[in-house]
Scaffold this motif. Sequence first.
Motif, PDB file in Angstrom:
ATOM      1  N   PRO A 102      32.171  46.561   1.775  1.00 29.71           N
ATOM      2  CA  PRO A 102      31.337  47.210   2.794  1.00 29.71           C
ATOM      3  C   PRO A 102      32.117  47.416   4.087  1.00 29.71           C
ATOM      4  CG  PRO A 102      30.751  44.900   2.599  1.00 29.71           C
ATOM      5  CD  PRO A 102      31.769  45.176   1.539  1.00 29.71           C
ATOM      6  N   VAL A 103      31.942  48.600   4.695  1.00 26.36           N
ATOM      7  CA  VAL A 103      32.590  48.921   5.962  1.00 26.36           C
ATOM      8  C   VAL A 103      31.600  49.633   6.869  1.00 26.36           C
ATOM      9  CG1 VAL A 103      34.928  49.065   4.993  1.00 26.36           C
ATOM     10  CG2 VAL A 103      33.507  51.120   5.089  1.00 26.36           C
ATOM     11  N   ASP A 104      31.869  49.598   8.165  1.00 23.81           N
ATOM     12  CA  ASP A 104      31.091  50.329   9.170  1.00 23.81           C
ATOM     13  C   ASP A 104      29.585  50.057   9.102  1.00 23.81           C
ATOM     14  OD1 ASP A 104      33.527  51.522   9.901  1.00 23.81           O
ATOM     15  OD2 ASP A 104      33.214  53.182   8.501  1.00 23.81           O
ATOM     16  N   PRO A 105      29.166  48.801   9.219  1.00 28.72           N
ATOM     17  CA  PRO A 105      27.726  48.532   9.168  1.00 28.72           C
ATOM     18  C   PRO A 105      26.986  49.213  10.319  1.00 28.72           C
ATOM     19  CG  PRO A 105      28.945  46.548   9.785  1.00 28.72           C
ATOM     20  CD  PRO A 105      29.952  47.593   9.450  1.00 28.72           C
ATOM     21  N   ILE A 106      25.767  49.642  10.021  1.00 26.48           N
ATOM     22  CA  ILE A 106      24.883  50.219  11.027  1.00 26.48           C
ATOM     23  C   ILE A 106      23.525  49.542  10.918  1.00 26.48           C
ATOM     24  CG2 ILE A 106      26.066  52.436  11.263  1.00 26.48           C
ATOM     25  CD1 ILE A 106      24.077  53.660   9.368  1.00 26.48           C
ATOM     26  N   ALA A 107      22.773  49.569  12.009  1.00 29.75           N
ATOM     27  CA  ALA A 107      21.492  48.862  12.056  1.00 29.75           C
ATOM     28  C   ALA A 107      20.397  49.799  12.551  1.00 29.75           C
ATOM     29  CB  ALA A 107      21.601  47.641  12.967  1.00 29.75           C
ATOM     30  N   PHE A 108      19.222  49.659  11.957  1.00 34.51           N
ATOM     31  CA  PHE A 108      18.049  50.443  12.319  1.00 34.51           C
ATOM     32  C   PHE A 108      16.889  49.513  12.630  1.00 34.51           C
ATOM     33  CE2 PHE A 108      20.350  52.987   9.130  1.00 34.51           C
ATOM     34  CZ  PHE A 108      20.543  54.166   9.828  1.00 34.51           C
ATOM     35  N   LEU A 109      16.019  49.960  13.522  1.00 36.88           N
ATOM     36  CA  LEU A 109      14.741  49.295  13.758  1.00 36.88           C
ATOM     37  C   LEU A 109      13.648  50.191  13.208  1.00 36.88           C
ATOM     38  CD1 LEU A 109      15.029  47.901  17.401  1.00 36.88           C
ATOM     39  CD2 LEU A 109      15.129  46.635  15.253  1.00 36.88           C
ATOM     40  N   THR A 110      12.792  49.621  12.376  1.00 38.66           N
ATOM     41  CA  THR A 110      11.678  50.399  11.849  1.00 38.66           C
ATOM     42  C   THR A 110      10.592  50.499  12.906  1.00 38.66           C
ATOM     43  OG1 THR A 110      10.516  48.479  10.931  1.00 38.66           O
ATOM     44  CG2 THR A 110      12.132  49.580   9.500  1.00 38.66           C
ATOM     45  N   LYS A 111       9.670  51.403  12.675  1.00 43.11           N
ATOM     46  CA  LYS A 111       8.464  51.470  13.484  1.00 43.11           C
ATOM     47  C   LYS A 111       7.301  51.123  12.565  1.00 43.11           C
ATOM     48  CE  LYS A 111       7.931  56.424  12.821  1.00 43.11           C
ATOM     49  NZ  LYS A 111       8.028  57.743  13.384  1.00 43.11           N
ATOM     50  N   PRO A 112       6.152  50.772  13.131  1.00 44.04           N
ATOM     51  CA  PRO A 112       5.007  50.441  12.277  1.00 44.04           C
ATOM     52  C   PRO A 112       4.727  51.553  11.266  1.00 44.04           C
ATOM     53  CG  PRO A 112       4.534  49.861  14.540  1.00 44.04           C
ATOM     54  CD  PRO A 112       5.841  50.622  14.555  1.00 44.04           C
TER      55      PRO A 112
END
Length: 161
Positions: A102-112
Motif C-alpha cells: 500500500p502507498v499514498d494513503p488517503i482519508a475520508f470523513l463520511t456524513k450521516p
Amino acid sequence: MTVTIKTQPLTAEALAPYGDVMEASGTPDKLINQGKCGRFHDKANLDFSDGKAGISIFKGEKEVLPLPLKMVERHPEGSQAFVPMSENPFLVVVARDQDGTPVDPIAFLTKPGQAINFHRGTWHGVLAPLSEPGIFAVIDRIGDGANLKEHWFDKDYIIEE
C-alpha cells in the motif's frame, strides 16, 4: 518524519478507485410499497471469489482525531461493506496498491447516511467510528481460506481533520 494525512469529505467520485459509496441521494431508482419508499438499487459491487455473502455486526471503539495510521489491511477473496447502524460519521482510509504494497494513503470523513463498500483487494484502514456506539453491519465473504492481509507501515502517518 511524520506524514500528515488531511481528511476530505467522502464522495462517490473520490472513493471510486477503491470502492463504492452507498447513500440515498438524488432521485430513487423506483418507488415501492405503494409509493411510500424510494429504492436506491444495487449501490455496491459485492464481489467474492467463493463462499457466500454474510452479514455480521461489528462494535468498534470510538477513535479520536488526530489518529496515527499504523496499518492497513485488504481482503483478496472478497469485498467488504461497512454500514453504520447510527447517523454518526466515521473515518475511511484507503491506499493505492503498488506491487503488493500500500502507498499514498488517503482519508475520508463520511456524513450521516453514508456507507461504504471496499472493492476486493483494496488496501483500507480498520473500522474507525468517531462516536459511540460504533455499531456497523458488515457485509463480507464467509468462506474457507485466508481472506486477510495486513501491512504495518514503516513510515509514521497521522490523520488529521
